[in-house]
Design an enzyme around this catalytic site. Sequence first.
Site, PDB file in Angstrom:
ATOM      1  CG  HIS A  83      39.716  33.867  33.670  1.00 31.59           C
ATOM      2  ND1 HIS A  83      39.940  32.728  34.436  1.00 31.59           N
ATOM      3  CD2 HIS A  83      38.382  33.966  33.502  1.00 31.59           C
ATOM      4  CE1 HIS A  83      38.776  32.173  34.718  1.00 31.59           C
ATOM      5  NE2 HIS A  83      37.812  32.901  34.166  1.00 31.59           N
ATOM      6  CG  ASP A  91      44.078  31.698  34.073  1.00 29.09           C
ATOM      7  OD1 ASP A  91      44.357  31.089  35.121  1.00 29.09           O
ATOM      8  OD2 ASP A  91      42.941  32.157  33.831  1.00 29.09           O
ATOM      9  CG  HIS A 122      42.275  38.163  37.262  1.00 27.61           C
ATOM     10  ND1 HIS A 122      42.226  38.384  35.903  1.00 27.61           N
ATOM     11  CD2 HIS A 122      41.824  36.892  37.457  1.00 27.61           C
ATOM     12  CE1 HIS A 122      41.761  37.287  35.303  1.00 27.61           C
ATOM     13  NE2 HIS A 122      41.515  36.371  36.229  1.00 27.61           N
TER      14      HIS A 122
HETATM   15 ZN    ZN Z   1      41.677  31.882  35.296  1.00 27.01          ZN
END
Ligand code: ZN
Length: 319
Positions: A177, A175, A138
């Site tokens: 996300h 993942d 991220h």
């Molecule tokens: Zn994640």
Amino acid sequence: MLTWLKSHLPGGGLTAFISHSTCLQHNMGVGHPECPERLVAIRDQLKAAQIFDSLNEVEAPQVSEQQLARVHPPHYVEYIESCAPSVGTFRVDPDTAMNPGTLPAALHAAGAVIKAVDMVMSREAPNAFCAIRPPGHHAESAKAMGFCFFNNIAVGVAHALSQHRLERVAVIDFDVHHGNGTEEIFRDDPRVLMVSTFQHPFYPYCGEVPLGSNMLNVPLKAGSTGREFREAVEYQWLPRLHEFKPQMIFISAGFDAHREDDMGSLGLVEADYEWVTRQLMMVAAEHSEGRIVSALEGGYDLSSLARSVTAHVKVLSDG
Ligand SMILES: [Zn+2]
């Protein structure tokens, strides 16, 4: 015996398991899901499954300023350094905090991926798994978020391109996300192909529209299981990967899409992680001289995380 044989075969060597004790010192507070126990659980399960002894355990070095600067501008690295508290915690976003152990952990986490690239390129190891935290996917070039400070995988990719002069590398991200940071860093870089699956709509609420033509983003609806995931891999990822012919494969290996992980709402199981790892091993065998560098991202249910990493690493180490 198998361990001895593999380490003595020409061009053999063992899968590298790269980590550092500082990665256990980063702590974002009681009850935070991105906790040091994640790495303890992974190591325990690899031992219980009798896989740990067939790995080459390597201590991660600290990333250098120059290596970080390929991905993160100096003003951002200075900002993160200036946030590092000597006592207590400092919050960089509502979910992401630094304690005195965070900066050393983050520097070693990125350094682990650098070490993995060097070992795989020099054939010291056929492939590598980095058991690291904080995670990285991220983190954008100049923004910490979502438990991430430095983008570990991106630092490794940039090292492979710059130091080892590779011309094409692929980043795989499964993942739960979306890896927004990696996407932001490599958008429109023709040397990098990023393929990913992620739950959508879900944190970080982007990814449905790719940022560049070198991004293959496959959003999955909440409730999707291994069937939808495998279809995405088989019909979307694999053709693009074979067309791109990566010289090295990087995996942002998050295991929070597991059905037992409450962080997300996808339904993958260990067999899916085993299967996708095998698919990527086949792509790597065909195009990349087997070179795979995998780095831990998410995965917060300790039991399913440890079992899933074990399934993943078992395939990497079985060759
Ligand atoms: Zn994640």
